[in-house]
Design an enzyme around this catalytic site. Structure first.
Site, mmCIF file in Angstrom:
data_model
loop_
_atom_site.group_PDB
_atom_site.id
_atom_site.type_symbol
_atom_site.label_atom_id
_atom_site.label_comp_id
_atom_site.label_asym_id
_atom_site.label_seq_id
_atom_site.Cartn_x
_atom_site.Cartn_y
_atom_site.Cartn_z
ATOM 1 N N SER A 1 -8.389 -6.437 5.593
ATOM 2 C CA SER A 1 -7.827 -6.153 6.966
ATOM 3 C C SER A 1 -6.637 -6.940 7.234
ATOM 4 C CB SER A 1 -9.120 -6.412 7.927
ATOM 5 O OG SER A 1 -9.529 -7.587 7.806
ATOM 6 N N GLU B 1 -7.913 -8.973 -7.738
ATOM 7 C CA GLU B 1 -7.056 -9.906 -6.769
ATOM 8 C C GLU B 1 -6.873 -11.403 -7.927
ATOM 9 O OE1 GLU B 1 -8.942 -8.961 -2.495
ATOM 10 O OE2 GLU B 1 -9.837 -10.292 -3.604
#
Length: 254
Positions: A50, A126
Site C-alpha cells: 500500500s 521482492e
C-alpha cells in the site's frame, strides 16, 4: 438507543481519523524517499504494498515535472500494473538486471533495518529485485517501526513453500521453535497462491532470534523457496509519523 448511536458515530469517526492519519504517513514517507533517491537515468526497483502506491504516484509526478528518464522494474503483478497505469517506463530483470535503487515497503523494521516482508505474498520477487539493487530504500508508516521484530507484526515470518512440501516444511519449522500456519485465501476456498504458484506459510514466533542464522536455516530447508526475512538488504528506512513528519533510520555501521 441514542447513547448507542452516539458511541457508534464516535467509533466511526475515530476509525476514519486513524485511517486518514496512516495514509498521510505513508504518503509522506513515499514522497521523501522518491525526492531523495530517484534521479535522471535511475534504474529503479518498484516494490509492492500500500505504501508503494504513493511512491509510484510521486514518481510519476517527478518524472513528468522534471523530465526524468527512469526505468522501472516491478516486484509483483501489482507493481507492474501501477507502473503501466502511471505511464512509466516498464522493464524487467532480463533487460535491466542491475538496479541503482529499490524502493519497497515493509511489514516491520527493527533498528538494525532487519525486515519482515511478505504480508502481501510477494516476498520471493521482492527479495530477488532487492538483491539486484545497489541500495534498498524502505518506506512505511509509524506502525511498522519496532525495537524488536514481532513487536508490531504478529502474523509471523512469511515463507514461500513449494506446494508438495508444505507439510514436511511445517514440521521442520516446528522443530526450529516456530509456529507455522498455512495462509488461507479470503475470497476463495483453499490456500493463498503466490505469483510464482507457491504456498505461503506464516511462521509465528514468541521471542527474538538471531535473524541472520534463522534466515540461513530456513533457506536451507528443502521445500522452502524464500523467506520474508530481509537481513542486510536495507540501507535506509523512511517512516511517516503521526504528526506528519518523517523519521529516517540509516543502517548502523558494521
Amino acid at each position: 438507543m441514542i447513547l448507542r448511536r452516539t458511541l457508534m458515530h464516535t467509533s466511526t469517526l475515530f476509525h476514519k481519523t486513524m485511517t486518514s492519519q496512516v495514509e498521510q504517513a505513508k504518503d509522506a514517507a513515499a514522497l521523501r524517499a522518491v525526492r531523495e533517491h530517484v534521479y535522471d537515468g535511475c534504474r529503479l526497483g518498484v516494490g509492492s504494498g500500500s505504501t508503494v502506491v504513493y511512491a509510484v504516484k510521486h514518481l510519476a509526478e517527478l518524472v513528468t515535472t522534471a523530465g526524468l528518464n527512469v526505468t522501472c522494474v516491478p516486484t509483483s503483478f501489482q507493481a507492474r500494473q501501477l507502473i503501466i497505469e502511471h505511464g512509466l517506463h516498464l522493464s524487467d530483470l532480463s533487460q535491466t538486471p542491475e538496479l541503482d535503487v529499490v524502493i519497497d515497503g515493509a511489514d516491520e523494521c527493527d533498528p538494525q533495518l532487519n525486515l519482515i516482508k511478505g504480508g502481501g505474498g510477494c516476498q520471493l520477487q521482492e527479495k530477488i529485485v532487492a538483491a539486484c539493487g545497489k541500495k534498498m530504500v524502505v518506506i512505511a508508516d509509524y506502525r511498522k517501526k519496532s525495537q524488536e521484530l514481532g513487536e508490531q507484526w504478529k502474523k509471523g515470518i512469511p515463507i514461500e513453500v513449494v506446494p508438495m512440501a508444505y507439510v514436511p516444511v511445517m514440521n521442520k519449522l516446528r522443530s526450529y521453535g516456530l509456529e507455522p500456519v498455512l495462509r488461507m485465501a479470503q475470497s476463495k476456498a483453499g490456500p493463498v497462491v503466490t505469483d510464482n504458484s507457491n504456498f505461503v506459510v506464516d511462521a509465528k514466533f514468541t521471542a527474538p532470534h538471531n535473524w541472520e542464522l534463522l534466515e540461513t536455516k530456513l533457506c536451507r530447508t528443502p521445500g522452502v523457496v524464500e523467506t520474508g526475512l530481509f537481513v542486510g538488504f536495507a540501507s535506509v528506512a523512511y517512516f511517516g509519523m503521526k504528526d506528519g513528519s518523517v523519521s529516517v533510520l540509516h543502517k548502523p555501521p558494521v
